[in-house]
Design an enzyme around this catalytic site. Sequence first.
Site, mmCIF file in Angstrom:
data_model
loop_
_atom_site.group_PDB
_atom_site.id
_atom_site.type_symbol
_atom_site.label_atom_id
_atom_site.label_comp_id
_atom_site.label_asym_id
_atom_site.label_seq_id
_atom_site.Cartn_x
_atom_site.Cartn_y
_atom_site.Cartn_z
ATOM 1 N N ARG A 105 56.956 89.162 24.131
ATOM 2 C CA ARG A 105 55.448 88.524 24.022
ATOM 3 C C ARG A 105 55.681 87.724 25.825
ATOM 4 O O ARG A 105 54.103 87.665 26.959
ATOM 5 C CB ARG A 105 55.295 87.207 24.005
ATOM 6 C CG ARG A 105 53.476 86.960 24.300
ATOM 7 C CD ARG A 105 53.026 86.171 22.341
ATOM 8 N NE ARG A 105 52.247 85.515 23.063
ATOM 9 C CZ ARG A 105 51.860 83.962 22.897
ATOM 10 N NH1 ARG A 105 52.817 83.496 22.577
ATOM 11 N NH2 ARG A 105 50.900 83.273 23.026
ATOM 12 N N HIS A 124 53.060 88.855 29.301
ATOM 13 C CA HIS A 124 52.700 87.872 29.775
ATOM 14 C C HIS A 124 52.770 87.424 31.044
ATOM 15 O O HIS A 124 51.666 86.591 32.085
ATOM 16 C CB HIS A 124 52.628 86.859 29.299
ATOM 17 C CG HIS A 124 51.447 87.028 28.185
ATOM 18 N ND1 HIS A 124 51.054 85.282 27.615
ATOM 19 C CD2 HIS A 124 51.175 87.256 26.701
ATOM 20 C CE1 HIS A 124 50.034 85.395 26.350
ATOM 21 N NE2 HIS A 124 50.867 86.765 25.255
ATOM 22 N N ASN A 129 49.193 80.348 27.162
ATOM 23 C CA ASN A 129 50.864 80.699 27.516
ATOM 24 C C ASN A 129 51.627 79.575 26.757
ATOM 25 O O ASN A 129 52.908 79.199 25.855
ATOM 26 C CB ASN A 129 51.133 80.759 28.972
ATOM 27 C CG ASN A 129 51.576 82.670 29.724
ATOM 28 O OD1 ASN A 129 51.247 83.094 28.409
ATOM 29 N ND2 ASN A 129 50.906 81.828 30.102
ATOM 30 N N HIS A 138 52.775 94.402 18.994
ATOM 31 C CA HIS A 138 52.204 93.592 18.157
ATOM 32 C C HIS A 138 53.338 93.716 16.613
ATOM 33 O O HIS A 138 52.206 92.872 15.379
ATOM 34 C CB HIS A 138 50.522 93.216 17.737
ATOM 35 C CG HIS A 138 50.110 92.509 18.938
ATOM 36 N ND1 HIS A 138 48.516 93.079 18.974
ATOM 37 C CD2 HIS A 138 50.239 91.719 19.778
ATOM 38 C CE1 HIS A 138 48.520 92.067 19.984
ATOM 39 N NE2 HIS A 138 49.323 91.884 20.937
#
Length: 313
Positions: A56, A60, A88, A185
């Site tokens: 993740r 990001h 975040n 995911h």
Amino acid sequence: MAALLNLILTFSLLTIANSLSLNYYHKTCPDAESIVAKAVKAAKAVDKTVPAAILRMHFHDCFIRGCDASVLLNSKGNNKAEKDGPPNVSLHAFYVIDNAKKAIESACPGIVSCADILAIAARDAVFLSGGPSWDVPKGRKDGRKSKASETIQLPAPTFNISQLQKSFSQRGLSIEDLVALSGGHSLGFSHCSSFNSRIHNFDATHDIDPSLNPSFASKLKSICPLKNQAKNAGTTLDPSSTTFDNTYYKLILQGKSIFSSDQALVDTPKTKNLVSKFATSQDAFYKSFVKSMIKMSSINNGQEVRKDCRVVN
């Protein structure tokens, strides 16, 4: 004008991607990748959520200024950095990258960028979770800017299919990239705040998002009641949330996805066909995911090799 800017952005990203190399550190730091793998493996042995956190973190990072490790920078003075932006604040496991960087600096100081370490760590996170492995192109440089205000550019869990397609296309990523990368995911956890709107007061006529499987929606409501919601309440993104597999796509087809942005992947014929393809064949998912990860992680426009991943030189 917007189309021209997107064309220029895509062209520049492709140019940068072509400058990366699989053997970039072959002579200057040959043990770089094994050092990173050791750091990720050691952290995972203590905390099974580390792989999801690293993957993740990489996503990001790449979606703001390209994969330049700007997400790793600490806020300083009046500048609030990306890691402190609303999307975040739940990122964690930064220490894993710190540990890898410290070990690499001991072996070959000033050579390996934090951006490369994060890209390699994301690959290792997937592989150590039972997913595919791949050769990571290297040669990224680290960025010198990080702004919390720019995190609004990240695709939100509430995005519809049009918003998702626009977000990905602005970064030179295709519809297949969108569906394949969403498979990230397969790993991880979500707090109630990211899907509350689907299970409480959805719209004027529905309390619950009608695209949700009713029994699954009831389960989510019990985990995330409208009142007296525990601060860290939430649920895993799929039942096998520490194993990288294609369960995520099967859940979408059953109406059991957590985010509305996940369920949106069946809202167009092309994306739904890809979801069905990946739900049917894990091998097809793995191949597309690897291809799309290499494409996404090659977006880079950094300027330096940081000595410390948390601060600019």
